[in-house]
Write a protein that holds these residues in place. Structure first.
Motif, mmCIF file in Angstrom:
data_model
loop_
_atom_site.group_PDB
_atom_site.id
_atom_site.type_symbol
_atom_site.label_atom_id
_atom_site.label_comp_id
_atom_site.label_asym_id
_atom_site.label_seq_id
_atom_site.Cartn_x
_atom_site.Cartn_y
_atom_site.Cartn_z
ATOM 1 N N ARG A 4 -32.065 -22.239 2.923
ATOM 2 C CA ARG A 4 -31.762 -20.866 2.518
ATOM 3 C C ARG A 4 -31.753 -20.703 1.010
ATOM 4 N NH1 ARG A 4 -26.313 -18.635 4.506
ATOM 5 N NH2 ARG A 4 -25.648 -20.741 4.067
ATOM 6 N N PHE A 5 -31.409 -21.767 0.292
ATOM 7 C CA PHE A 5 -31.234 -21.674 -1.149
ATOM 8 C C PHE A 5 -32.282 -22.526 -1.861
ATOM 9 C CE2 PHE A 5 -26.969 -21.408 0.840
ATOM 10 C CZ PHE A 5 -26.713 -20.079 0.561
ATOM 11 N N GLU A 6 -32.699 -22.055 -3.006
ATOM 12 C CA GLU A 6 -33.673 -22.770 -3.835
ATOM 13 C C GLU A 6 -32.947 -23.509 -4.957
ATOM 14 O OE1 GLU A 6 -36.968 -22.907 -3.211
ATOM 15 O OE2 GLU A 6 -36.620 -21.674 -1.422
ATOM 16 N N ILE A 7 -33.624 -24.464 -5.554
ATOM 17 C CA ILE A 7 -33.072 -25.178 -6.707
ATOM 18 C C ILE A 7 -32.806 -24.167 -7.821
ATOM 19 C CG2 ILE A 7 -33.601 -26.872 -8.506
ATOM 20 C CD1 ILE A 7 -35.184 -28.404 -6.349
ATOM 21 N N GLY A 8 -31.604 -24.218 -8.381
ATOM 22 C CA GLY A 8 -31.205 -23.294 -9.444
ATOM 23 C C GLY A 8 -30.399 -22.102 -8.951
ATOM 24 N N ASP A 9 -30.354 -21.875 -7.647
ATOM 25 C CA ASP A 9 -29.558 -20.761 -7.103
ATOM 26 C C ASP A 9 -28.069 -21.013 -7.322
ATOM 27 O OD1 ASP A 9 -31.817 -19.490 -6.230
ATOM 28 O OD2 ASP A 9 -31.460 -19.851 -4.091
ATOM 29 N N PRO A 17 -14.551 -20.171 -2.525
ATOM 30 C CA PRO A 17 -15.521 -19.157 -2.954
ATOM 31 C C PRO A 17 -15.432 -18.747 -4.418
ATOM 32 C CG PRO A 17 -13.810 -18.176 -1.602
ATOM 33 C CD PRO A 17 -13.595 -19.659 -1.561
ATOM 34 N N SER A 18 -14.375 -19.113 -5.120
ATOM 35 C CA SER A 18 -14.245 -18.721 -6.527
ATOM 36 C C SER A 18 -14.927 -19.695 -7.476
ATOM 37 C CB SER A 18 -12.767 -18.594 -6.895
ATOM 38 O OG SER A 18 -12.127 -19.851 -6.752
ATOM 39 N N ILE A 19 -15.406 -20.823 -6.972
ATOM 40 C CA ILE A 19 -16.046 -21.832 -7.818
ATOM 41 C C ILE A 19 -17.557 -21.744 -7.671
ATOM 42 C CG2 ILE A 19 -16.303 -24.298 -8.282
ATOM 43 C CD1 ILE A 19 -13.416 -24.634 -7.310
ATOM 44 N N ALA A 20 -18.235 -21.412 -8.771
ATOM 45 C CA ALA A 20 -19.688 -21.278 -8.767
ATOM 46 C C ALA A 20 -20.345 -22.652 -8.842
ATOM 47 C CB ALA A 20 -20.134 -20.420 -9.943
ATOM 48 N N LEU A 21 -21.328 -22.856 -7.984
ATOM 49 C CA LEU A 21 -22.098 -24.093 -7.945
ATOM 50 C C LEU A 21 -23.573 -23.766 -8.135
ATOM 51 C CD1 LEU A 21 -20.523 -25.500 -4.666
ATOM 52 C CD2 LEU A 21 -19.944 -26.226 -6.977
ATOM 53 N N VAL A 22 -24.309 -24.698 -8.702
ATOM 54 C CA VAL A 22 -25.748 -24.535 -8.869
ATOM 55 C C VAL A 22 -26.441 -25.589 -8.015
ATOM 56 C CG1 VAL A 22 -27.667 -24.596 -10.501
ATOM 57 C CG2 VAL A 22 -25.473 -23.654 -11.199
ATOM 58 N N VAL A 23 -27.388 -25.156 -7.205
ATOM 59 C CA VAL A 23 -28.143 -26.086 -6.370
ATOM 60 C C VAL A 23 -29.042 -26.929 -7.274
ATOM 61 C CG1 VAL A 23 -29.844 -26.309 -4.529
ATOM 62 C CG2 VAL A 23 -28.100 -24.519 -4.403
ATOM 63 N N ARG A 24 -28.846 -28.225 -7.219
ATOM 64 C CA ARG A 24 -29.629 -29.150 -8.028
ATOM 65 C C ARG A 24 -30.758 -29.786 -7.231
ATOM 66 N NH1 ARG A 24 -30.171 -34.314 -9.081
ATOM 67 N NH2 ARG A 24 -28.576 -35.017 -7.642
ATOM 68 N N LEU A 25 -30.503 -30.042 -5.939
ATOM 69 C CA LEU A 25 -31.479 -30.740 -5.114
ATOM 70 C C LEU A 25 -31.220 -30.412 -3.656
ATOM 71 C CD1 LEU A 25 -33.665 -33.057 -4.929
ATOM 72 C CD2 LEU A 25 -31.745 -34.629 -4.729
ATOM 73 N N TYR A 26 -32.285 -30.331 -2.886
ATOM 74 C CA TYR A 26 -32.175 -30.171 -1.434
ATOM 75 C C TYR A 26 -32.981 -31.289 -0.801
ATOM 76 C CZ TYR A 26 -32.689 -28.236 3.257
ATOM 77 O OH TYR A 26 -32.675 -28.055 4.613
ATOM 78 N N ALA A 27 -32.328 -32.140 -0.029
ATOM 79 C CA ALA A 27 -33.017 -33.264 0.602
ATOM 80 C C ALA A 27 -32.374 -33.568 1.947
ATOM 81 C CB ALA A 27 -32.951 -34.494 -0.295
ATOM 82 N N TYR A 32 -27.345 -30.719 -2.846
ATOM 83 C CA TYR A 32 -26.625 -31.411 -3.905
ATOM 84 C C TYR A 32 -26.407 -30.389 -5.015
ATOM 85 C CZ TYR A 32 -27.959 -35.593 -1.393
ATOM 86 O OH TYR A 32 -28.114 -36.536 -0.410
ATOM 87 N N CYS A 33 -25.147 -30.106 -5.314
ATOM 88 C CA CYS A 33 -24.798 -29.046 -6.255
ATOM 89 C C CYS A 33 -23.952 -29.584 -7.402
ATOM 90 C CB CYS A 33 -23.997 -27.960 -5.540
ATOM 91 S SG CYS A 33 -24.813 -27.265 -4.099
#
Length: 63
Positions: A4-9, A17-27, A32-33
């Protein structure tokens, strides 16, 4: 099942839910955020069902 999510989303965990994470890798169906403002922090690992789009408005900063 497709990802559902791309790298960088910007996403958040449903349990924090209050902590923002950035998708680094999907494997192998695992995301992996890193923390939004701490890219050198240890990765946090989530399944797709544990994440949702970040809707916190402004992304908190470290300052």
């Amino acid at each position: 099942m497709e990802k559902r999510f791309e790298i960088g989303d910007v996403v958040c965990a449903k349990v924090k839910p209050s902590i923002a994470l950035v998708v680094r890798l999907y494997a192998r169906r695992i995301y992996y955020c890193t923390l939004q403002n701490q890219p050198n922090a240890k990765d946090q690992v989530y399944f797709d069902r544990e994440l949702k789009p970040y809707e916190g408005g402004t992304i908190p900063s470290d300052t």
